[in-house]
Structure formats: C-alpha cells, structure tokens
Design a protein around this motif. Structure first.
Motif, PDB file in Angstrom:
ATOM      1  N   ARG A 132       0.830  -1.217   0.000  1.00  0.00           N
ATOM      2  CA  ARG A 132       0.000   0.000   0.000  1.00  0.00           C
ATOM      3  C   ARG A 132       0.859   1.260   0.000  1.00  0.00           C
ATOM      4  N   ILE A 133       1.970   1.233   0.720  1.00  0.00           N
ATOM      5  CA  ILE A 133       2.864   2.402   0.738  1.00  0.00           C
ATOM      6  C   ILE A 133       3.477   2.609  -0.643  1.00  0.00           C
ATOM      7  N   ALA A 134       3.933   1.525  -1.266  1.00  0.00           N
ATOM      8  CA  ALA A 134       4.545   1.639  -2.593  1.00  0.00           C
ATOM      9  C   ALA A 134       3.561   2.204  -3.613  1.00  0.00           C
ATOM     10  N   VAL A 135       2.339   1.724  -3.584  1.00  0.00           N
ATOM     11  CA  VAL A 135       1.321   2.221  -4.519  1.00  0.00           C
ATOM     12  C   VAL A 135       1.027   3.691  -4.235  1.00  0.00           C
ATOM     13  N   ALA A 136       0.995   4.066  -2.955  1.00  0.00           N
ATOM     14  CA  ALA A 136       0.758   5.472  -2.593  1.00  0.00           C
ATOM     15  C   ALA A 136       1.893   6.359  -3.104  1.00  0.00           C
ATOM     16  N   LEU A 137       3.134   5.886  -3.010  1.00  0.00           N
ATOM     17  CA  LEU A 137       4.268   6.652  -3.536  1.00  0.00           C
ATOM     18  C   LEU A 137       4.146   6.832  -5.042  1.00  0.00           C
ATOM     19  N   LEU A 158       6.862  -7.329  -4.609  1.00  0.00           N
ATOM     20  CA  LEU A 158       7.035  -6.767  -5.950  1.00  0.00           C
ATOM     21  C   LEU A 158       5.995  -7.322  -6.922  1.00  0.00           C
ATOM     22  N   ARG A 159       5.701  -8.616  -6.809  1.00  0.00           N
ATOM     23  CA  ARG A 159       4.696  -9.219  -7.703  1.00  0.00           C
ATOM     24  C   ARG A 159       3.326  -8.578  -7.513  1.00  0.00           C
ATOM     25  N   GLN A 164      -0.013  -2.806 -10.094  1.00  0.00           N
ATOM     26  CA  GLN A 164      -0.777  -1.658  -9.597  1.00  0.00           C
ATOM     27  C   GLN A 164      -0.145  -0.306  -9.946  1.00  0.00           C
ATOM     28  N   VAL A 165       1.019  -0.322 -10.580  1.00  0.00           N
ATOM     29  CA  VAL A 165       1.670   0.931 -10.971  1.00  0.00           C
ATOM     30  C   VAL A 165       1.817   0.947 -12.486  1.00  0.00           C
ATOM     31  N   ASP A 166       1.724   2.129 -13.076  1.00  0.00           N
ATOM     32  CA  ASP A 166       1.749   2.205 -14.534  1.00  0.00           C
ATOM     33  C   ASP A 166       3.171   2.094 -15.074  1.00  0.00           C
TER      34      ASP A 166
END
Length: 367
Positions: A132-137, A158-159, A164-166
């Motif tokens: 969730r933190i990585a996606v928020a960043l 990572l998987r 979830q990131v472009d």
C-alpha cells in the motif's frame, strides 16, 4: 551510460536537499563515482549530525505504546520530523509505529527518511502495508523515493506492486533505483509482456533516457531482450528515440544496444529517417570518437544507406589528426578493418592520404 547515471545521482541529491534539480545541474558534468560519493557524504551530513532534540524525542517514543507514538508523530511532528525521529529508532520500533500510521502520512514521510535505515525497517513491516505504501508513492509521483525502497522489497511484494503501478512509474523508478544490481531480477518478475509494454511507454511518455538507463543497468540476455523489443517498435517511436538521443547526446547509451541487434533489426534502425540528417550522423561520429565505441558503431554504419555512409566517411575523414590516429588504433586493436575499409573507399583523396599515412594503417598494410 555515465551521463544518465550522473543525471540520476544529481536528481537524488537535489531530492535529499529539497532544492530544484537545475541548481545542481553542474554535478552532471563530473565523474559519476565522485557524484555518488558526494551523495553518500550528503546523507551522512544530513542524518548523522542530527540535533540532540531528535534523540530526546526518540527516547520519549520508546516509553509510550506504538499507537500513542504514532498519534504524536502525525499530529505534533508532521511527515519530515517524524521521519527524522524514525531514523533514530531501532528498526523494529520504527516499524511498530509506522504500522499504526495512515498510509498517506507514511508515504509523505518516506521521502525524508534516512536512506540507510530503509532496509532494516522495510524488512519488519507487514507486506500488505509495504504494498500500500509503494502504490501510494507511485500515485504521488515520488519515483525517487520509490527508487530508494524498491531494491529492498521481497519478490512477493514486488509481484503485487507491479500490476498496480503504470509503465511510466516503472521506468522512472528503475532510473532512480539505489540498488541497480537488483534491477535485473525485478525485470524477470515483470515478464516479457509487461517489459514490452514498459518499453513502448518510453516514447509516449517522453522517457527514452530513463529506458536507456534501465537497459544500461542490466546485462547479458536481458539487455539483448530490451534492445530487440525496442527495435521492434513502430518507426515513429524509434525516430523519437534517435531524436532524443541526438538532442541529449546519449549515443554512448544507445550504441551498445544497437550492437546487440540482429542484422535485420540493425537495418531497421539504419533506415530510420532520423538517422539520415548530416548533423545527426556527424554528432554520432563525434560521440564515437569521444567514447571509442567504434566496435558498436561500425556494424550500424555498414547497414546505413549509401548517402548516409558517405556522410559518416566524410566526417571521419575530416577528424583532427589525434582523433583520426585514435580511431585507427582502436580499429586495429579490435580488428575492425573489414568494416572500416569500405568507409575509407568513400573518402576524398585528401582524407585517404591522411588515413594511409597513419602508423596504425601502415602496420596493417605491412601485416
């Protein structure tokens, strides 16, 4: 590659100092290892000489439950000071407090955390929270902070993060990664289809320098795959790549990739409209002289249309004597005469005379 690595290092230092990147543009002209060392020294200067107040706050947080410490961090300290205090805590205690904070607050705080503390803290966080933190960043567009963290994340996280990131976020994060030796493994986790999508996004998002930097940080078969996937892009996208490389003088990053292509792929590149301009071709020759990338460049020259080969020959033939001698010595060293002689044949008589008088050519003729 050094130019792109230097650019990334300068951006990271600007991020640490909270200044505009343009103010540190002068760093990009320095040896990249010197800039990297300067970044390490910057981190030490910022975080090792912390005021005694931070240690007193850190000591106080050890006396209260993690939930109370989290509330104090959020309401009284704010993201920057909370991150500074977290850097003074034991990793396990910092992780306990972070798990009680809103993800949005933690994402804002991450940018101010001592980079040397990241691995110890991340390893103690719940994986769901890490994701969730990585996606928020990513949503905040804070790719430099993501670059600090991504090299320390487990495969399982990572998987879950990658879908979830472009694609643009993947490229920007890869460009800024602090643990480049981890990048190849991350690319393997992405899979071929996602890798192709990420490469395709480089043109649409104006991220060819970031894509070249990523390609330069991986090795062997992976670099060849990236080169091949890039060569398979539509002509207009490849033209945008060449135009970007010419404008920013990034030939030292592109030519090693071109050298990995098969004959048909190399011919596709050689026939690009963007490579027909005399100014562009002359710029390539100057870059090759500066970087001694003749072994990478000459196979591409061999695939160029006749009029373009003539431009290259004339440019090479007009090089100053020291550069021409360096060219001949490099060609002799790598035994590239078979590729060079067709170029010599296209030169005018004065250029040929200069070439034939070079010691390296005389040695070759006598062999």
């Amino acid at each position: 590659m050094d130019k792109l690595r230097g650019r990334a290092e300068a951006l990271k230092i600007a991020h640490l100092l909270d200044v505009e990147p343009d103010t540190l543009a002068f760093l990009q002209g320095l040896p990249v290892e010197d800039v990297r060392r300067f970044r390490t020294q910057t981190v030490a200067a910022l975080f090792d000489r912390a005021p005694d107040m931070l240690d007193r706050i850190a000591s106080a947080t050890r006396l209260v439950p993690a939930g109370v410490a989290a509330a104090i961090s959020q309401k009284a300290l704010g993201p920057r000071l909370a991150a500074a205090v977290a850097g003074r805590l034991e990793p396990a205690r910092a992780a306990d407090i972070i798990e009680k904070l809103p993800v949005s607050f933690t994402a804002r705080s991450c940018a101010h955390l001592d980079p040397r503390r990241i691995e110890g803290i991340v390893g103690r966080l719940d994986e769901n929270l890490v994701v969730r933190i990585a996606v928020a960043l990513a949503e905040r567009g804070d790719h430099l902070t993501m670059g600090r963290f991504v090299g320390h994340l487990p495969d399982s996280a990572l998987r879950r993060i990658l879908p979830q990131v472009d694609d643009a976020a993947v490229l920007r994060t890869g460009f800024a990664i602090d643990v480049p030796e981890r990048l190849g493994h991350i690319i393997e986790l992405m899979g071929e289809e996602r890798l192709a999508s990420v490469i395709a996004s480089a043109s649409a998002e104006g991220l060819w320098p970031e894509a070249l930097a990523v390609a330069g940080m991986v090795t062997g078969e992976q670099r060849g795959r990236i080169a091949s996937l890039t060569a398979g892009q539509p002509q207009d996208r490849l033209d945008s790549l060449v135009t970007t490389v010419a404008a920013q003088d990034l030939w030292e990053s592109l030519l090693p990739l071109v050298a990995l292509l098969g004959e048909e792929e190399r011919r596709t590149v050689a026939e690009l409209p963007s490579l027909r301009g005399a100014d562009v071709l002359a710029g390539v020759v100057r870059a090759v002289v500066a970087t001694a990338l003749w072994a990478e460049f000459l196979p591409l020259v061999d695939a160029l249309p006749a009029e373009s080969r003539k431009v290259v020959a004339d440019t090479a033939g007009a090089l100053p004597e020291p550069d021409l001698d360096a060219l001949a010595r490099e060609v002799d060293k790598q035994d590239l005469w078979e590729l060079v002689m067709p170029l010599v044949e296209l030169m005018d008589d004065d250029a040929k005379t200069r070439i034939f008088a070079l010691p390296a050519f005389q040695d070759q003729a006598g062999a």
